[in-house]
Design an enzyme around this catalytic site. Structure first.
Site, mmCIF file in Angstrom:
data_model
loop_
_atom_site.group_PDB
_atom_site.id
_atom_site.type_symbol
_atom_site.label_atom_id
_atom_site.label_comp_id
_atom_site.label_asym_id
_atom_site.label_seq_id
_atom_site.Cartn_x
_atom_site.Cartn_y
_atom_site.Cartn_z
ATOM 1 N N LYS A 1 7.206 95.991 134.838
ATOM 2 C CA LYS A 1 6.726 97.322 135.159
ATOM 3 C C LYS A 1 5.368 97.622 135.542
ATOM 4 O O LYS A 1 5.086 98.184 136.367
ATOM 5 C CB LYS A 1 7.002 98.325 134.047
ATOM 6 C CG LYS A 1 8.361 98.547 133.135
ATOM 7 C CD LYS A 1 9.377 98.895 134.430
ATOM 8 C CE LYS A 1 8.980 100.489 134.560
ATOM 9 N NZ LYS A 1 10.142 100.985 135.611
ATOM 10 N N PRO B 1 6.126 107.117 131.532
ATOM 11 C CA PRO B 1 6.895 107.778 130.294
ATOM 12 C C PRO B 1 6.916 107.017 129.277
ATOM 13 O O PRO B 1 6.993 105.451 129.554
ATOM 14 C CB PRO B 1 8.253 107.809 130.694
ATOM 15 C CG PRO B 1 8.478 107.628 132.147
ATOM 16 C CD PRO B 1 7.314 106.592 132.496
ATOM 17 N N VAL C 1 12.001 106.740 125.957
ATOM 18 C CA VAL C 1 12.520 107.837 126.263
ATOM 19 C C VAL C 1 13.633 108.437 125.299
ATOM 20 O O VAL C 1 14.562 107.561 125.098
ATOM 21 C CB VAL C 1 13.017 107.887 127.772
ATOM 22 C CG1 VAL C 1 13.635 109.000 128.166
ATOM 23 C CG2 VAL C 1 11.775 107.348 128.611
ATOM 24 N N ARG D 1 24.317 101.397 143.285
ATOM 25 C CA ARG D 1 24.838 99.901 143.651
ATOM 26 C C ARG D 1 26.281 99.979 144.153
ATOM 27 O O ARG D 1 26.461 98.832 145.156
ATOM 28 C CB ARG D 1 24.462 98.692 142.626
ATOM 29 C CG ARG D 1 23.116 98.689 142.431
ATOM 30 C CD ARG D 1 22.806 97.487 141.514
ATOM 31 N NE ARG D 1 23.268 97.968 140.172
ATOM 32 C CZ ARG D 1 23.197 97.161 139.042
ATOM 33 N NH1 ARG D 1 23.034 96.068 139.064
ATOM 34 N NH2 ARG D 1 23.569 97.744 137.887
ATOM 35 N N TYR E 1 9.779 92.441 130.429
ATOM 36 C CA TYR E 1 10.037 93.783 130.828
ATOM 37 C C TYR E 1 8.505 94.582 131.084
ATOM 38 O O TYR E 1 8.494 95.221 132.022
ATOM 39 C CB TYR E 1 10.577 94.652 129.769
ATOM 40 C CG TYR E 1 10.671 96.159 130.028
ATOM 41 C CD1 TYR E 1 11.481 96.687 131.139
ATOM 42 C CD2 TYR E 1 10.004 96.813 129.200
ATOM 43 C CE1 TYR E 1 11.719 97.975 131.325
ATOM 44 C CE2 TYR E 1 9.873 98.223 129.446
ATOM 45 C CZ TYR E 1 10.759 98.960 130.586
ATOM 46 O OH TYR E 1 10.629 100.117 130.940
ATOM 47 N N PHE F 1 5.541 103.789 118.081
ATOM 48 C CA PHE F 1 5.239 103.766 119.688
ATOM 49 C C PHE F 1 5.320 105.387 119.930
ATOM 50 O O PHE F 1 5.948 106.067 119.124
ATOM 51 C CB PHE F 1 6.474 103.222 120.241
ATOM 52 C CG PHE F 1 7.742 103.037 119.654
ATOM 53 C CD1 PHE F 1 8.514 104.232 119.709
ATOM 54 C CD2 PHE F 1 8.415 102.235 118.643
ATOM 55 C CE1 PHE F 1 9.935 104.408 119.263
ATOM 56 C CE2 PHE F 1 9.289 102.207 118.125
ATOM 57 C CZ PHE F 1 10.249 103.381 118.323
ATOM 58 N N ALA G 1 14.649 103.259 140.008
ATOM 59 C CA ALA G 1 15.406 102.073 139.432
ATOM 60 C C ALA G 1 14.620 101.042 139.192
ATOM 61 O O ALA G 1 13.906 100.718 139.771
ATOM 62 C CB ALA G 1 16.346 101.780 140.927
ATOM 63 N N ALA H 1 17.213 109.240 135.802
ATOM 64 C CA ALA H 1 17.548 109.687 137.176
ATOM 65 C C ALA H 1 18.626 110.737 137.240
ATOM 66 O O ALA H 1 18.344 111.730 137.975
ATOM 67 C CB ALA H 1 18.347 108.563 138.279
#
Length: 342
Positions: A163, A188, A191, A36, A159, A223, A85, A17
């Site tokens: 997603k 992505p 990262v 938040r 996780y 990966f 987010a 972000a």
């Protein structure tokens, strides 16, 4: 799209972000970030200043993925919403809903609010993990944006499921909802690239664990890697290019083994050579250790996997050339030393 309409970036305190905010500020847009707690705002301002941006064009709104309050105000008058987010825990929770619920429900909250205020386009930050775990594909398959993870597989982490479920929910929503924003999705890979402050992403925190000598051996996993600067540019191009609507974009360049990450860390910072993994563990040993170390459970689906993929779409449709995996990891390591975090 006019620069007078703000670009809203959710989860503004996250690494991706912050770079997305910087990318839009450099392009002349006003940006409104959601946090938040407003206490996070100053750290985001400092981060975008590190990127050479003037934070005068950045404002903030308080909104939480776990509740409805604040989202209409957060996206009001926006032309573009970038929804980054989503929870990414380094240790997988015992209850999968701890990450699945906020990822799915938060995505739908943002989409519903964007629909109510007539946002033109929403760019969703998904992940390559929403692509790489399809079922029934032949050996040697080349993964692309046409592939979708099968979230019903029993071997996936919370996780990965979160997603995938969140992205599928977004596509279903825009298909079924009149007046919904156009949707583009960024997927992505792992990262890397420069950290901006001590609020480290899970991806960067891996190097801090290595630098402490916590992993004398590395699981045998490989990966795809991407640089956060390329991820940010992809979000901006997907938001602004008319023909990007309705498309997914897999962002990655090359592969690295976890052991190779340690080798790069030792190459760039020789004083840490004695701390990095010395060898690769057999898969059976990793599975046994994961019973006691929740952090290892995150990578169990990677054991024995060789995922080849194409990034042709990001090159042809978004016009981007991507940094190499080695360059992305080298930049990450150097930034962590510059910040005195390793």
């Amino acid at each position: 799209m006019p620069t007078e309409a703000p670009v809203v970036v959710t989860g503004a305190s996250g690494l991706v972000a912050k770079y997305v905010i910087g990318e839009f500020l450099k392009r002349g847009y006003q940006v409104r970030g959601t946090v938040r707690r407003m206490e996070k705002a100053d750290s985001v301002r400092r981060a975008v200043m590190r990127l050479g941006c003037d934070p005068a064009g950045l404002s903030f709104a308080v909104a939480d993925l776990n509740g409805d309050a604040g989202w209409d105000d957060a996206v009001a008058a926006a032309g573009i919403v970038v929804h980054t987010a989503s929870p990414f825990p380094i240790a997988q929770p015992d209850d999968p809903d701890e990450v699945i619920r906020p990822a799915r429900d938060g995505t739908l909250r943002v989409l519903k609010a964007a629909t109510r205020v007539q946002v033109k386009r929403l760019v969703l930050t998904s992940s390559s993990v929403a692509i790489f775990y399809a079922s029934g594909l032949p050996s040697g398959h080349i993964y692309s944006e046409d592939d979708f993870t099968d979230e019903t597989r029993s071997d996936l982490t919370p996780y990965i499921k979160s997603k995938t479920i969140a992205e599928k929910a977004a596509w279903q929503f825009v298909k079924a909802t009149s007046g919904a924003p156009e949707l583009a999705v960024i997927n992505p890979a792992f990262v890397q690239g420069p950290a901006l402050d001590d609020d480290l992403s899970t991806s960067h925190d891996l190097f801090r664990l290595m630098a402490r000598g916590l992993y004398p051996a590395a699981p045998r996993i490989r990966f795809p890697v991407t640089d956060v600067r390329d991820v940010a540019a992809a979000h901006a191009e997907a938001a602004l290019r008319p023909d990007a609507a309705g498309k997914r974009f897999l962002i990655g360049e090359g592969h690295l083994r976890l052991y190779e990450l340690g080798r790069i860390l030792a190459r760039e910072l020789p004083d840490l050579r004695g701390k990095v993994p010395k060898f690769e563990l057999p898969d059976v040993a990793v599975r046994a250790l994961a019973v006691f170390d929740k952090r290892l459970r995150t990578i169990l689906p990677e054991l024995g996997e060789q995922k080849d993929y194409t990034n042709a779409r990001v090159r042809t449709d978004l016009g981007l050339s991507l940094r190499s995996a080695d360059d992305a990891v080298t930049a990450a390591v150097q930034s962590l030393r510059d910040l005195r975090l390793i």
